[in-house]
Scaffold this motif. Structure first.
Motif, PDB file in Angstrom:
ATOM      1  N   VAL A  15      51.282 -46.677 -22.977  1.00  0.00           N
ATOM      2  CA  VAL A  15      52.451 -46.555 -22.108  1.00  0.00           C
ATOM      3  C   VAL A  15      52.743 -45.070 -21.954  1.00  0.00           C
ATOM      4  CG1 VAL A  15      54.886 -47.105 -21.799  1.00  0.00           C
ATOM      5  CG2 VAL A  15      53.371 -48.765 -22.905  1.00  0.00           C
ATOM      6  N   THR A  16      52.796 -44.618 -20.712  1.00  0.00           N
ATOM      7  CA  THR A  16      53.034 -43.212 -20.424  1.00  0.00           C
ATOM      8  C   THR A  16      54.279 -43.106 -19.562  1.00  0.00           C
ATOM      9  OG1 THR A  16      50.654 -42.824 -20.434  1.00  0.00           O
ATOM     10  CG2 THR A  16      52.010 -41.142 -19.412  1.00  0.00           C
ATOM     11  N   GLN A  31      44.993 -39.643 -14.666  1.00  0.00           N
ATOM     12  CA  GLN A  31      44.695 -40.856 -15.417  1.00  0.00           C
ATOM     13  C   GLN A  31      44.500 -42.034 -14.477  1.00  0.00           C
ATOM     14  OE1 GLN A  31      47.495 -41.722 -18.573  1.00  0.00           O
ATOM     15  NE2 GLN A  31      47.971 -39.565 -18.839  1.00  0.00           N
ATOM     16  N   VAL A  32      43.949 -43.111 -15.034  1.00  0.00           N
ATOM     17  CA  VAL A  32      43.843 -44.371 -14.309  1.00  0.00           C
ATOM     18  C   VAL A  32      44.894 -45.305 -14.884  1.00  0.00           C
ATOM     19  CG1 VAL A  32      42.367 -46.347 -13.827  1.00  0.00           C
ATOM     20  CG2 VAL A  32      41.382 -44.048 -13.898  1.00  0.00           C
ATOM     21  N   PHE A  33      45.678 -45.889 -14.015  1.00  0.00           N
ATOM     22  CA  PHE A  33      46.738 -46.800 -14.439  1.00  0.00           C
ATOM     23  C   PHE A  33      46.467 -48.206 -13.924  1.00  0.00           C
ATOM     24  CE2 PHE A  33      48.751 -42.654 -14.528  1.00  0.00           C
ATOM     25  CZ  PHE A  33      49.475 -42.700 -15.709  1.00  0.00           C
ATOM     26  N   ASP A  34      46.742 -49.200 -14.753  1.00  0.00           N
ATOM     27  CA  ASP A  34      46.628 -50.594 -14.327  1.00  0.00           C
ATOM     28  C   ASP A  34      47.824 -50.984 -13.467  1.00  0.00           C
ATOM     29  OD1 ASP A  34      44.236 -51.073 -15.724  1.00  0.00           O
ATOM     30  OD2 ASP A  34      45.353 -51.437 -17.573  1.00  0.00           O
ATOM     31  N   ALA A  35      48.989 -50.448 -13.799  1.00  0.00           N
ATOM     32  CA  ALA A  35      50.225 -50.760 -13.090  1.00  0.00           C
ATOM     33  C   ALA A  35      51.269 -49.712 -13.467  1.00  0.00           C
ATOM     34  CB  ALA A  35      50.729 -52.147 -13.464  1.00  0.00           C
ATOM     35  N   ALA A  36      52.356 -49.688 -12.703  1.00  0.00           N
ATOM     36  CA  ALA A  36      53.418 -48.720 -12.981  1.00  0.00           C
ATOM     37  C   ALA A  36      54.782 -49.327 -12.678  1.00  0.00           C
ATOM     38  CB  ALA A  36      53.213 -47.461 -12.138  1.00  0.00           C
ATOM     39  N   MET A  37      55.782 -48.808 -13.378  1.00  0.00           N
ATOM     40  CA  MET A  37      57.182 -49.102 -13.090  1.00  0.00           C
ATOM     41  C   MET A  37      57.797 -47.780 -12.655  1.00  0.00           C
ATOM     42  SD  MET A  37      58.218 -51.448 -16.353  1.00  0.00           S
ATOM     43  CE  MET A  37      59.836 -51.880 -15.735  1.00  0.00           C
ATOM     44  N   LEU A  38      58.532 -47.810 -11.566  1.00  0.00           N
ATOM     45  CA  LEU A  38      59.059 -46.572 -11.000  1.00  0.00           C
ATOM     46  C   LEU A  38      60.542 -46.694 -10.701  1.00  0.00           C
ATOM     47  CD1 LEU A  38      58.579 -43.752  -9.728  1.00  0.00           C
ATOM     48  CD2 LEU A  38      57.950 -44.943  -7.618  1.00  0.00           C
ATOM     49  N   ASP A  39      61.302 -45.731 -11.199  1.00  0.00           N
ATOM     50  CA  ASP A  39      62.706 -45.634 -10.808  1.00  0.00           C
ATOM     51  C   ASP A  39      62.744 -44.876  -9.488  1.00  0.00           C
ATOM     52  OD1 ASP A  39      65.488 -45.146 -10.574  1.00  0.00           O
ATOM     53  OD2 ASP A  39      65.680 -45.220 -12.745  1.00  0.00           O
ATOM     54  N   MET A  40      63.666 -45.234  -8.619  1.00  0.00           N
ATOM     55  CA  MET A  40      63.770 -44.572  -7.324  1.00  0.00           C
ATOM     56  C   MET A  40      64.350 -43.165  -7.444  1.00  0.00           C
ATOM     57  SD  MET A  40      64.942 -47.800  -5.011  1.00  0.00           S
ATOM     58  CE  MET A  40      64.840 -46.917  -3.465  1.00  0.00           C
ATOM     59  N   ASN A  41      64.825 -42.831  -8.627  1.00  0.00           N
ATOM     60  CA  ASN A  41      65.445 -41.537  -8.874  1.00  0.00           C
ATOM     61  C   ASN A  41      64.871 -40.980 -10.172  1.00  0.00           C
ATOM     62  OD1 ASN A  41      67.219 -39.626 -10.022  1.00  0.00           O
ATOM     63  ND2 ASN A  41      68.918 -40.416  -8.847  1.00  0.00           N
ATOM     64  N   ALA A  53      52.088 -41.553  -4.060  1.00  0.00           N
ATOM     65  CA  ALA A  53      50.911 -41.207  -4.862  1.00  0.00           C
ATOM     66  C   ALA A  53      50.334 -42.450  -5.540  1.00  0.00           C
ATOM     67  CB  ALA A  53      51.264 -40.139  -5.900  1.00  0.00           C
ATOM     68  N   LEU A  54      51.197 -43.300  -6.065  1.00  0.00           N
ATOM     69  CA  LEU A  54      50.723 -44.543  -6.680  1.00  0.00           C
ATOM     70  C   LEU A  54      49.993 -45.399  -5.652  1.00  0.00           C
ATOM     71  CD1 LEU A  54      53.849 -45.381  -8.839  1.00  0.00           C
ATOM     72  CD2 LEU A  54      51.562 -44.856  -9.728  1.00  0.00           C
ATOM     73  N   ALA A  55      50.583 -45.547  -4.474  1.00  0.00           N
ATOM     74  CA  ALA A  55      49.967 -46.346  -3.417  1.00  0.00           C
ATOM     75  C   ALA A  55      48.625 -45.747  -2.991  1.00  0.00           C
ATOM     76  CB  ALA A  55      50.912 -46.459  -2.225  1.00  0.00           C
ATOM     77  N   ALA A  56      48.561 -44.428  -2.879  1.00  0.00           N
ATOM     78  CA  ALA A  56      47.318 -43.765  -2.468  1.00  0.00           C
ATOM     79  C   ALA A  56      46.205 -43.965  -3.493  1.00  0.00           C
ATOM     80  CB  ALA A  56      47.569 -42.266  -2.249  1.00  0.00           C
ATOM     81  N   HIS A  57      46.577 -44.097  -4.764  1.00  0.00           N
ATOM     82  CA  HIS A  57      45.596 -44.323  -5.822  1.00  0.00           C
ATOM     83  C   HIS A  57      45.345 -45.813  -6.056  1.00  0.00           C
ATOM     84  CE1 HIS A  57      46.249 -40.071  -6.739  1.00  0.00           C
ATOM     85  NE2 HIS A  57      45.126 -40.129  -7.435  1.00  0.00           N
ATOM     86  N   GLY A  58      45.997 -46.664  -5.282  1.00  0.00           N
ATOM     87  CA  GLY A  58      45.799 -48.108  -5.419  1.00  0.00           C
ATOM     88  C   GLY A  58      46.410 -48.703  -6.670  1.00  0.00           C
ATOM     89  N   VAL A  59      47.432 -48.040  -7.210  1.00  0.00           N
ATOM     90  CA  VAL A  59      48.097 -48.530  -8.420  1.00  0.00           C
ATOM     91  C   VAL A  59      49.239 -49.458  -8.020  1.00  0.00           C
ATOM     92  CG1 VAL A  59      49.382 -47.887 -10.498  1.00  0.00           C
ATOM     93  CG2 VAL A  59      47.562 -46.388  -9.647  1.00  0.00           C
ATOM     94  N   PRO A  60      49.181 -50.730  -8.433  1.00  0.00           N
ATOM     95  CA  PRO A  60      50.314 -51.613  -8.135  1.00  0.00           C
ATOM     96  C   PRO A  60      51.538 -51.158  -8.931  1.00  0.00           C
ATOM     97  CG  PRO A  60      48.673 -52.761  -9.473  1.00  0.00           C
ATOM     98  CD  PRO A  60      48.126 -51.391  -9.169  1.00  0.00           C
ATOM     99  N   PHE A  61      52.703 -51.233  -8.304  1.00  0.00           N
ATOM    100  CA  PHE A  61      53.911 -50.803  -9.004  1.00  0.00           C
ATOM    101  C   PHE A  61      55.114 -51.621  -8.575  1.00  0.00           C
ATOM    102  CE2 PHE A  61      53.745 -48.232  -5.198  1.00  0.00           C
ATOM    103  CZ  PHE A  61      55.063 -48.137  -4.783  1.00  0.00           C
ATOM    104  N   VAL A  62      56.104 -51.610  -9.447  1.00  0.00           N
ATOM    105  CA  VAL A  62      57.393 -52.233  -9.164  1.00  0.00           C
ATOM    106  C   VAL A  62      58.462 -51.179  -9.371  1.00  0.00           C
ATOM    107  CG1 VAL A  62      56.664 -54.554  -9.847  1.00  0.00           C
ATOM    108  CG2 VAL A  62      57.712 -53.061 -11.537  1.00  0.00           C
ATOM    109  N   PHE A  63      59.581 -51.386  -8.699  1.00  0.00           N
ATOM    110  CA  PHE A  63      60.717 -50.513  -8.925  1.00  0.00           C
ATOM    111  C   PHE A  63      61.556 -51.074 -10.053  1.00  0.00           C
ATOM    112  CE2 PHE A  63      59.880 -49.485  -4.414  1.00  0.00           C
ATOM    113  CZ  PHE A  63      59.723 -48.120  -4.552  1.00  0.00           C
TER     114      PHE A  63
END
Length: 82
Positions: A15-16, A31-41, A53-63
């Protein structure tokens, strides 16, 4: 930190986290990430560049945010439930 602990308890091997947009983008580039959680701020700044950047690297993410679904940026809104 609490989310990091919960993910570790659920079995995540690595977990990073990043507190700033620059840190987050550097990590995404390094790094290569399987998935990400992102705060909008991140540290008081709009994190749209990190989402891009996550989308460009094809990393699925949730807010993971206190904002509402109506605050999600154009092109990143997806229905959460069917």
């Amino acid at each position: 930190m609490m989310i990091e602990d919960m993910l570790a308890d659920l079995g995540c091997e690595s977990v990073t986290s990043a507190a700033t947009i620059d840190q987050a983008i550097a990590l995404i580039d390094a790094q290569v990430f399987d998935a990400a959680m992102l705060d909008m701020n991140l540290n008081g700044k709009n994190s749209r560049a990190v989402a891009d950047a996550l989308a460009a690297h094809g990393v699925p993410f949730v807010f993971s945010t206190g904002n509402s679904v109506h605050d999600v940026w154009d092109g990143l809104q997806r229905p959460c439930c069917s």
